[in-house]
Scaffold this motif. Structure first.
Motif, PDB file in Angstrom:
ATOM      1  N   LYS A   1       0.805  -1.219   0.000  1.00  0.00           N
ATOM      2  CA  LYS A   1       0.000   0.000   0.000  1.00  0.00           C
ATOM      3  C   LYS A   1       0.844   1.278   0.000  1.00  0.00           C
ATOM      4  O   LYS A   1       0.587   2.198  -0.773  1.00  0.00           O
ATOM      5  CB  LYS A   1      -0.935  -0.022   1.209  1.00  0.00           C
ATOM      6  CG  LYS A   1      -1.941   1.103   1.236  1.00  0.00           C
ATOM      7  CD  LYS A   1      -2.939   0.890   2.370  1.00  0.00           C
ATOM      8  CE  LYS A   1      -4.073   1.871   2.333  1.00  0.00           C
ATOM      9  NZ  LYS A   1      -4.987   1.713   1.214  1.00  0.00           N
TER      10      LYS A   1
ATOM     11  N   SER B   1       2.602   2.022  -3.312  1.00  0.00           N
ATOM     12  CA  SER B   1       1.580   2.230  -4.347  1.00  0.00           C
ATOM     13  C   SER B   1       0.969   3.617  -4.228  1.00  0.00           C
ATOM     14  O   SER B   1       0.874   4.363  -5.214  1.00  0.00           O
ATOM     15  CB  SER B   1       0.482   1.159  -4.234  1.00  0.00           C
ATOM     16  OG  SER B   1       1.005  -0.126  -4.435  1.00  0.00           O
ATOM     17  N   GLU B   2       0.562   3.979  -3.009  1.00  0.00           N
ATOM     18  CA  GLU B   2      -0.046   5.297  -2.810  1.00  0.00           C
ATOM     19  C   GLU B   2       0.971   6.417  -2.990  1.00  0.00           C
ATOM     20  O   GLU B   2       0.633   7.487  -3.497  1.00  0.00           O
ATOM     21  CB  GLU B   2      -0.702   5.366  -1.428  1.00  0.00           C
ATOM     22  CG  GLU B   2      -1.928   4.464  -1.353  1.00  0.00           C
ATOM     23  CD  GLU B   2      -2.683   4.545  -0.041  1.00  0.00           C
ATOM     24  OE1 GLU B   2      -2.154   5.119   0.942  1.00  0.00           O
ATOM     25  OE2 GLU B   2      -3.818   4.020  -0.006  1.00  0.00           O
TER      26      GLU B   2
ATOM     27  N   ASP C   1      -5.314   7.164  -3.046  1.00  0.00           N
ATOM     28  CA  ASP C   1      -5.631   5.988  -2.258  1.00  0.00           C
ATOM     29  C   ASP C   1      -5.632   4.770  -3.173  1.00  0.00           C
ATOM     30  O   ASP C   1      -6.101   4.846  -4.326  1.00  0.00           O
ATOM     31  CB  ASP C   1      -7.004   6.114  -1.593  1.00  0.00           C
ATOM     32  CG  ASP C   1      -7.016   7.134  -0.454  1.00  0.00           C
ATOM     33  OD1 ASP C   1      -5.935   7.419   0.102  1.00  0.00           O
ATOM     34  OD2 ASP C   1      -8.106   7.631  -0.121  1.00  0.00           O
ATOM     35  N   VAL C   2      -5.105   3.655  -2.695  1.00  0.00           N
ATOM     36  CA  VAL C   2      -5.037   2.429  -3.485  1.00  0.00           C
ATOM     37  C   VAL C   2      -5.594   1.277  -2.659  1.00  0.00           C
ATOM     38  O   VAL C   2      -5.166   1.075  -1.512  1.00  0.00           O
ATOM     39  CB  VAL C   2      -3.579   2.115  -3.905  1.00  0.00           C
ATOM     40  CG1 VAL C   2      -3.498   0.787  -4.630  1.00  0.00           C
ATOM     41  CG2 VAL C   2      -3.018   3.236  -4.785  1.00  0.00           C
ATOM     42  N   ALA C   3      -6.529   0.541  -3.225  1.00  0.00           N
ATOM     43  CA  ALA C   3      -7.025  -0.698  -2.629  1.00  0.00           C
ATOM     44  C   ALA C   3      -6.161  -1.817  -3.202  1.00  0.00           C
ATOM     45  O   ALA C   3      -6.478  -2.398  -4.241  1.00  0.00           O
ATOM     46  CB  ALA C   3      -8.502  -0.905  -2.970  1.00  0.00           C
ATOM     47  N   VAL C   4      -5.048  -2.091  -2.548  1.00  0.00           N
ATOM     48  CA  VAL C   4      -4.002  -2.943  -3.119  1.00  0.00           C
ATOM     49  C   VAL C   4      -4.522  -4.325  -3.494  1.00  0.00           C
ATOM     50  O   VAL C   4      -4.248  -4.815  -4.600  1.00  0.00           O
ATOM     51  CB  VAL C   4      -2.793  -3.055  -2.159  1.00  0.00           C
ATOM     52  CG1 VAL C   4      -1.760  -4.017  -2.698  1.00  0.00           C
ATOM     53  CG2 VAL C   4      -2.170  -1.700  -1.950  1.00  0.00           C
ATOM     54  N   THR C   5      -5.257  -4.974  -2.609  1.00  0.00           N
ATOM     55  CA  THR C   5      -5.742  -6.323  -2.911  1.00  0.00           C
ATOM     56  C   THR C   5      -6.636  -6.315  -4.147  1.00  0.00           C
ATOM     57  O   THR C   5      -6.505  -7.171  -5.018  1.00  0.00           O
ATOM     58  CB  THR C   5      -6.500  -6.905  -1.698  1.00  0.00           C
ATOM     59  OG1 THR C   5      -5.617  -6.903  -0.573  1.00  0.00           O
ATOM     60  CG2 THR C   5      -6.961  -8.314  -1.959  1.00  0.00           C
TER      61      THR C   5
END
Length: 165
Positions: free
Chosen positions: A88, A91-92, A98-102
């Motif tokens: 996360k 990525s962010e 905001d990143v919803a990694v999964t």
């Protein structure tokens, strides 16, 4: 290197050993690289911040900002085909959202890194597979996809070292 893997910060073992992603997370990463036909020497591995945060906490925004120019310099010097964000925080940090990694694992985005546009593949962190076995396939598939996108699957040339970043 054609493929750059980006973590958030050195952990205790990394800080002591001077090498990124060692220990249990490193074992998971090495296995996923092997499954994709790669070795550590085929890729560049780095972190968003250069120093281990106290008590191994996530880096604060100020710490990420302080190290951003070093990261941008490193990415520019390595000139990868693809950056893989491992978790996360990186990525962010690179995507500046905001990143919803999964949910987004395996997605490829364009990010602004310094003065350049950079392709970024989002991945779960290898440690996620240690706490949630269902993430194992997600992680392995992201690394395999990254190798294909970077054109280095099956052991084509890469680069493992670049000075003392």
């Amino acid at each position: 290197a054609d493929l750059l893997l980006l973590g958030e910060a050195p952990g205790q073992q990394e800080d002591e050993g001077g090498e990124p992603f060692i220990g249990r997370s490193g074992d998971v990463l090495d296995e996923a690289l092997r499954d994709a036909g790669l070795a550590r020497s085929d890729v560049r591995i780095t972190n968003c911040v250069r120093c281990r945060p106290p008590e191994n906490r996530d880096p604060h925004q100020e710490e990420l900002s302080n190290c951003r120019s070093y990261l941008e310099c490193e990415i520019e010097a390595v000139d990868p085909e693809l950056v893989v964000t491992l978790g996360k925080v990186p990525s962010e940090h690179l995507l500046d959202r905001d990143v919803a990694v999964t949910k987004e694992a395996g997605d490829v985005q364009d990010a602004r890194v310094g003065d350049r546009s950079q392709r970024v593949l989002i991945s779960v962190h290898p440690a996620a597979t240690l706490y949630d076995a269902s993430q194992g396939d997600t992680f392995s598939e992201a690394i395999a996809r990254a190798a294909d996108l970077a054109g280095i699957a099956d052991g084509e040339d890469g680069q493992s070292r670049l000075g003392d970043y």
